[in-house]
Enzyme design. Structure first.
Site, PDB file in Angstrom:
ATOM      1  N   ASP A   1      26.133  48.330  45.304  1.00 15.53           N
ATOM      2  CA  ASP A   1      25.034  48.667  46.215  1.00 15.53           C
ATOM      3  C   ASP A   1      24.002  49.548  45.520  1.00 15.53           C
ATOM      4  O   ASP A   1      22.797  49.409  45.745  1.00 15.53           O
ATOM      5  CB  ASP A   1      25.569  49.386  47.458  1.00 15.53           C
TER       6      ASP A   1
ATOM      7  N   ASN B   1      28.704  38.208  42.321  1.00 10.72           N
ATOM      8  CA  ASN B   1      29.282  38.507  41.020  1.00 10.72           C
ATOM      9  C   ASN B   1      29.553  37.175  40.321  1.00 10.72           C
ATOM     10  O   ASN B   1      29.299  36.104  40.883  1.00 10.72           O
ATOM     11  CB  ASN B   1      30.537  39.388  41.142  1.00 10.72           C
ATOM     12  N   ARG B   2      30.069  37.219  39.107  1.00  8.89           N
ATOM     13  CA  ARG B   2      30.269  35.983  38.340  1.00  8.89           C
ATOM     14  C   ARG B   2      31.200  35.008  39.053  1.00  8.89           C
ATOM     15  O   ARG B   2      30.931  33.808  39.110  1.00  8.89           O
ATOM     16  CB  ARG B   2      30.814  36.298  36.949  1.00  8.89           C
ATOM     17  N   ARG B   3      32.302  35.506  39.586  1.00 12.94           N
ATOM     18  CA  ARG B   3      33.261  34.637  40.278  1.00 12.94           C
ATOM     19  C   ARG B   3      32.623  33.973  41.497  1.00 12.94           C
ATOM     20  O   ARG B   3      32.775  32.770  41.710  1.00 12.94           O
ATOM     21  CB  ARG B   3      34.492  35.446  40.701  1.00 12.94           C
ATOM     22  N   GLU B   4      31.895  34.744  42.266  1.00  4.91           N
ATOM     23  CA  GLU B   4      31.254  34.198  43.464  1.00  4.91           C
ATOM     24  C   GLU B   4      30.213  33.134  43.123  1.00  4.91           C
ATOM     25  O   GLU B   4      30.139  32.095  43.786  1.00  4.91           O
ATOM     26  CB  GLU B   4      30.615  35.323  44.279  1.00  4.91           C
TER      27      GLU B   4
END
Length: 85
Positions: free
Chosen positions: A72, A3-6
């Site tokens: 998923d 995701n964006r944060r990761e």
């Protein structure tokens, strides 16, 4: 499928706009050699591959009971579409 944060934490670059997301994903691709399917919450998802233009897939808002497994499901749908050509 970060995701964006990761992705931001992984490469140290912001990825809020399409341009920022692509720059961050290109760094991740260089580091890993893998395609990046970036989950972008209300902005949908973006697929980045080393040998192709970015593909941005916008989200369509719906009221849902439970969002568990939504990521998923997105990954499965993209994999199916890529496999089908």
């Amino acid at each position: 499928t970060p995701n964006r944060r990761e992705l931001t934490q992984s490469v140290g670059l912001p990825c809020d706009s399409d341009t920022e997301a692509e720059a961050a994903a290109r760094v991740a691709i260089e580091q890993s050699g893998a395609a990046i399917l970036l989950k972008r919450s209300q902005k949908g998802a973006s697929l980045f591959r080393a040998d192709a233009a970015a593909l941005h897939m916008p989200a369509e808002a719906h009221e849902v009971y439970d969002v568990n497994g939504a990521g998923d499901t997105v990954v499965a749908g993209v994999a199916l579409a890529m496999g089908a050509g």
